[in-house]
Write a protein that holds these residues in place. Structure first.
Motif, PDB file in Angstrom:
ATOM      1  N   ASN A 112       0.440  -1.307  -0.181  1.00 39.01           N
ATOM      2  CA  ASN A 112       0.229  -0.050  -0.464  1.00 39.01           C
ATOM      3  C   ASN A 112       0.889   1.239   0.281  1.00 39.01           C
ATOM      4  O   ASN A 112       0.647   2.261  -0.327  1.00 39.01           O
ATOM      5  CB  ASN A 112      -1.362  -0.076   1.246  1.00 39.01           C
ATOM      6  CG  ASN A 112      -1.992  -0.913   0.715  1.00 39.01           C
ATOM      7  OD1 ASN A 112      -3.218  -0.096   0.311  1.00 39.01           O
ATOM      8  ND2 ASN A 112      -2.657  -2.312   1.668  1.00 39.01           N
ATOM      9  N   ARG A 113       2.006   1.090   0.936  1.00 39.42           N
ATOM     10  CA  ARG A 113       2.906   2.013   0.905  1.00 39.42           C
ATOM     11  C   ARG A 113       3.482   2.475  -0.687  1.00 39.42           C
ATOM     12  O   ARG A 113       3.284   3.872  -0.730  1.00 39.42           O
ATOM     13  CB  ARG A 113       4.189   2.002   2.041  1.00 39.42           C
ATOM     14  CG  ARG A 113       3.730   2.727   3.019  1.00 39.42           C
ATOM     15  CD  ARG A 113       4.967   2.530   4.478  1.00 39.42           C
ATOM     16  NE  ARG A 113       4.335   3.187   5.668  1.00 39.42           N
ATOM     17  CZ  ARG A 113       4.124   2.589   6.502  1.00 39.42           C
ATOM     18  NH1 ARG A 113       3.601   1.310   6.542  1.00 39.42           N
ATOM     19  NH2 ARG A 113       3.390   3.604   7.401  1.00 39.42           N
ATOM     20  N   LEU A 114       3.373   1.569  -1.775  1.00 37.68           N
ATOM     21  CA  LEU A 114       3.749   1.440  -3.144  1.00 37.68           C
ATOM     22  C   LEU A 114       2.890   2.409  -3.985  1.00 37.68           C
ATOM     23  O   LEU A 114       3.233   3.266  -4.972  1.00 37.68           O
ATOM     24  CB  LEU A 114       4.971   0.725  -3.225  1.00 37.68           C
ATOM     25  CG  LEU A 114       6.010  -0.034  -2.850  1.00 37.68           C
ATOM     26  CD1 LEU A 114       6.457  -0.619  -3.276  1.00 37.68           C
ATOM     27  CD2 LEU A 114       7.349   0.977  -1.910  1.00 37.68           C
TER      28      LEU A 114
ATOM     29  N   ALA B 246       8.086   4.939   0.298  1.00 37.53           N
ATOM     30  CA  ALA B 246       7.715   4.715   1.253  1.00 37.53           C
ATOM     31  C   ALA B 246       7.160   6.305   2.450  1.00 37.53           C
ATOM     32  O   ALA B 246       6.360   5.917   3.054  1.00 37.53           O
ATOM     33  CB  ALA B 246       8.525   3.352   2.285  1.00 37.53           C
ATOM     34  N   ALA B 247       8.856   7.081   2.261  1.00 41.34           N
ATOM     35  CA  ALA B 247       8.410   7.881   3.275  1.00 41.34           C
ATOM     36  C   ALA B 247       7.437   8.905   1.984  1.00 41.34           C
ATOM     37  O   ALA B 247       7.073  10.225   3.360  1.00 41.34           O
ATOM     38  CB  ALA B 247       9.786   8.420   2.633  1.00 41.34           C
TER      39      ALA B 247
ATOM     40  N   MET C 169       4.095  10.338   4.481  1.00 44.60           N
ATOM     41  CA  MET C 169       3.894  12.256   4.605  1.00 44.60           C
ATOM     42  C   MET C 169       2.550  12.253   4.381  1.00 44.60           C
ATOM     43  O   MET C 169       1.677  12.870   4.369  1.00 44.60           O
ATOM     44  CB  MET C 169       5.002  12.679   3.917  1.00 44.60           C
ATOM     45  CG  MET C 169       6.347  13.382   4.205  1.00 44.60           C
ATOM     46  SD  MET C 169       8.024  13.121   3.283  1.00 44.60           S
ATOM     47  CE  MET C 169       7.517  14.825   3.185  1.00 44.60           C
ATOM     48  N   ALA C 170       2.375  11.499   2.991  1.00 44.20           N
ATOM     49  CA  ALA C 170       0.805  11.659   2.754  1.00 44.20           C
ATOM     50  C   ALA C 170      -0.072  10.994   3.419  1.00 44.20           C
ATOM     51  O   ALA C 170      -1.272  11.990   3.700  1.00 44.20           O
ATOM     52  CB  ALA C 170       0.355  10.932   1.224  1.00 44.20           C
TER      53      ALA C 170
ATOM     54  N   ASP D 157      11.259  15.393   9.401  1.00 45.90           N
ATOM     55  CA  ASP D 157      12.700  14.399   9.580  1.00 45.90           C
ATOM     56  C   ASP D 157      12.381  13.974   8.385  1.00 45.90           C
ATOM     57  O   ASP D 157      13.608  13.362   7.357  1.00 45.90           O
ATOM     58  CB  ASP D 157      12.703  13.502  10.587  1.00 45.90           C
ATOM     59  CG  ASP D 157      12.368  13.942  11.622  1.00 45.90           C
ATOM     60  OD1 ASP D 157      13.529  15.336  11.469  1.00 45.90           O
ATOM     61  OD2 ASP D 157      12.225  13.671  12.797  1.00 45.90           O
ATOM     62  N   LEU D 158      11.356  13.059   7.589  1.00 46.63           N
ATOM     63  CA  LEU D 158      10.742  12.138   6.372  1.00 46.63           C
ATOM     64  C   LEU D 158      11.648  13.267   4.974  1.00 46.63           C
ATOM     65  O   LEU D 158      12.482  12.070   4.427  1.00 46.63           O
ATOM     66  CB  LEU D 158       9.271  11.796   6.051  1.00 46.63           C
ATOM     67  CG  LEU D 158       8.977  10.732   7.392  1.00 46.63           C
ATOM     68  CD1 LEU D 158       7.563  10.762   7.554  1.00 46.63           C
ATOM     69  CD2 LEU D 158       9.589   8.905   7.069  1.00 46.63           C
TER      70      LEU D 158
END
Length: 593
Positions: free
Chosen positions: A411-413, A492-493, A497-498, A543-544
């Protein structure tokens, strides 16, 4: 971008544009009908299902099936099924309400979701009239139970690589299916199986397979870590002859069914995670008040207060996200003409518009309930590690949520792909990035507002968060272009954030509405939760962003320094805010807003 000119919401725009608080649905907008549905489902759970938890967990599948039928009699299974086929055809908010309410007993909740969610929606959205008339009335009544069969021993996340095959028989009236499906929820007692196979080994398609079909065999029950009350078996297909009329949708278009249905599964999983989060909070705060150490209740210790407050804040954010997203889908559906023959396909198209938000909800929800359950075990201490206390079972049950409906990794991808596909083209992202770089060169950086509202600072944080995201994705697109898919850590970062921005904005939009209705004094704990969540999320986003940029563009570091959220954080003492929230929790002994 102009923060003062709200635009109509569509998928992913929250990452680039301001959202008008009046444009979103919040739980405080529940109608009398919504509240009646919640009460009916909650009463059913409290009076029937929860008292029988021990029997459910000891594999009393007969009782589980009976509860599904009772749920059908109450109308809890037909929320997403059209009235013409025996359902109630309720809005998606109602569907989420039901999912939240039945979550108190996870094994029953997952059984019901596997049946009334991903198990039935393929027929609702893609079945023809004959198929709907044959199967949906029984599904809505709970007299026919469904199972969704996609995963195979060698294909989980990579669903399109399934090995199950379908071949048209010589009589031209049947397909012959061969293959194996694994980890199939409800397999032990399902009457209808939604099975995915490749016609001639090439064309990914979906089929309706009935339980008594010759050649359909069941494996043994899986010995699982959690959700032990659910039936989970493998399905073996050995020359299963399926009538050609049981082809679901179009041949070769099964991927449209599989992936669109998973979007709804992700939202329903989020609703279930929400309901269970509230349950765990209630269990934990009551225990913390009763359990004493050093002659004081655990609930009086600041570190325990911190845990309880965090649990409540995350749940408040999740609740805001779930019902906001359901409301967005309902807004799309309300714009459709309910009468044309194309309504159902248009409804599927409208609902699939929010695939990005579905993934965002799923990841945030599954990780929220995992964190909350873990902290609940910690609050219970050694007792939380014993089967005498419910929290041990819940801790095991929720671990699968990060794997269900597409792993959180996949899902992160998916999230950055959805952004590029539906929200902003790479060219537009690069243009946004160029504009921000000009700001950096001219040192035109946003300053903290001097507003009087308790939420002005949090609105500013959300604007900063958007700019951070736009810098990060702009840099990633500029550097990697077509190869960004291979940069999984960066993807993923960007996804994280999203997710945080959607959560920040959802909680801020809801609290803004609550303050308008109740005033700041009565909405004080909503304001406090919003202040804590937005500040802590903004720090993570900063940080991300730095991780994505990785010291490569000095101008961006200059801009990030100027946009440092610490500059806008005067007056935020998260320790004191969390103590206040925890004290209110201890007073109410349940989730608070």
């Amino acid at each position: 971008m102009n923060e003062s000119n709200p635009t109509p919401f569509s998928t992913g725009k929250f990452l680039f544009e301001y959202t008008n608080p009046e444009a979103v649905f919040i739980p405080e907008d529940f109608t009398d009908e919504h509240r009646m549905i919640m009460e009916s489902a909650a009463e059913f759970m409290e009076q029937e299902v929860v008292p029988a938890e021990a029997r459910i967990e000891n594999h009393d599948y007969g009782l589980l099936v009976e509860f599904i039928r009772q749920a059908g009699e109450l109308g809890l299974l037909g929320a997403d099924i059209p009235e013409a086929y025996g359902g109630l055809e309720l809005d998606k908010v109602s569907s989420m309400i039901i999912g939240e309410a039945v979550a108190k007993q996870p094994s029953f909740s997952i059984t019901m979701s596997g049946h009334a969610g991903i198990g039935s929606l393929p027929i609702v959205f893609f079945g023809n009239d004959k198929q709907k008339r044959k199967y949906l009335p029984g599904i809505a009544a709970g007299t026919q139970i469904t199972a969704y069969c996609l995963t195979e021993p060698s294909s989980g996340t990579d669903a399109l690589s399934i090995g199950t095959t379908a071949k048209l028989a010589e009589d031209g009236q049947h397909y012959v299916l061969n293959g194996q499906k694994q980890f199939i929820t409800n397999a032990g007692f399902a009457d209808i199986f939604i099975v995915y196979a490749k016609i001639d080994g090439k064309h990914f398609s979906a089929f309706i397979v009935e339980r008594d079909t010759e050649g359909l065999l069941l494996g043994t029950e899986e010995n699982k870590m959690g959700l032990r009350g659910t039936s989970t078996r493998s399905i073996i297909l050995e020359d299963c002859r399926i009538p050609t009329e049981n082809l679901l949708g179009e041949a070769g278009k099964g991927h449209l069914i599989a992936f669109n249905i998973l979007n709804f599964g992700r939202l329903k999983l989020a609703a279930g995670s929400l309901g269970l989060s509230k349950e765990v909070i209630s269990i934990s705060v009551k225990y913390a008040k009763e359990r004493k150490q050093f002659n004081q209740p655990l609930s009086s210790f600041p570190l325990i207060k911190n845990k309880l407050a965090d649990m409540n804040i995350l749940t408040y954010a999740l609740e805001s996200m779930v019902y906001r997203t359901a409301g967005l889908i309902d807004q799309q559906l309300q714009a459709l003409d309910p009468h044309p023959q194309t309504y159902v396909s248009e409804m599927m198209k409208a609902a699939s518009e929010y695939a990005l938000e579905a993934s965002v909800n799923k990841v945030f929800a599954s990780e929220t309930i995992q964190h909350i359950a873990d902290e609940a075990v910690q609050i219970h201490g050694g007792y939380g590690y014993t089967k005498e206390y419910r929290i041990e079972q819940i801790y095991r049950d929720v671990r699968i949520f990060r794997i269900f409906e597409g792993t959180n990794e996949i899902n992160r991808l998916l999230i950055p792909k959805q952004i590029i596909k539906k929200v902003r083209t790479p060219l537009q992202i690069a243009d946004d990035f160029a504009k921000l770089m000009k700001e950096a060169a001219a040192l035109k950086h946003p300053e903290a507002p001097a507003g009087t509202s308790a939420l002005d600072r949090e609105k500013h944080f959300i604007m900063l968060a958007r700019k951070h995201f736009q810098l990060a994705i702009g840099h990633a697109i500029t550097k990697y272009a077509e190869e960004i898919d291979s940069q999984q850590e960066i993807a993923a970062a960007l996804s994280e954030m999203a997710i945080l921005i959607y959560a920040m904005e959802s909680i801020w939009l809801r609290t803004n509405r609550r303050v308008d209705r109740l005033g700041e004094e009565k909405a004080v704990h909503s304001v406090q939760m919003t202040q804590v969540f937005c500040y802590e999320s903004m720090i993570k986003i900063r940080d991300l962003t730095e991780n994505v940029i990785m010291n490569e563009v000095p101008e961006l570091y200059t801009m990030l320094s100027a946009m440092n959220p610490i500059r806008s954080a005067a007056g935020i003492n998260t320790f004191l805010l969390k103590r206040s929230i925890a004290d209110r929790l201890a007073e109410k002994e349940k989730y608070i807003v």
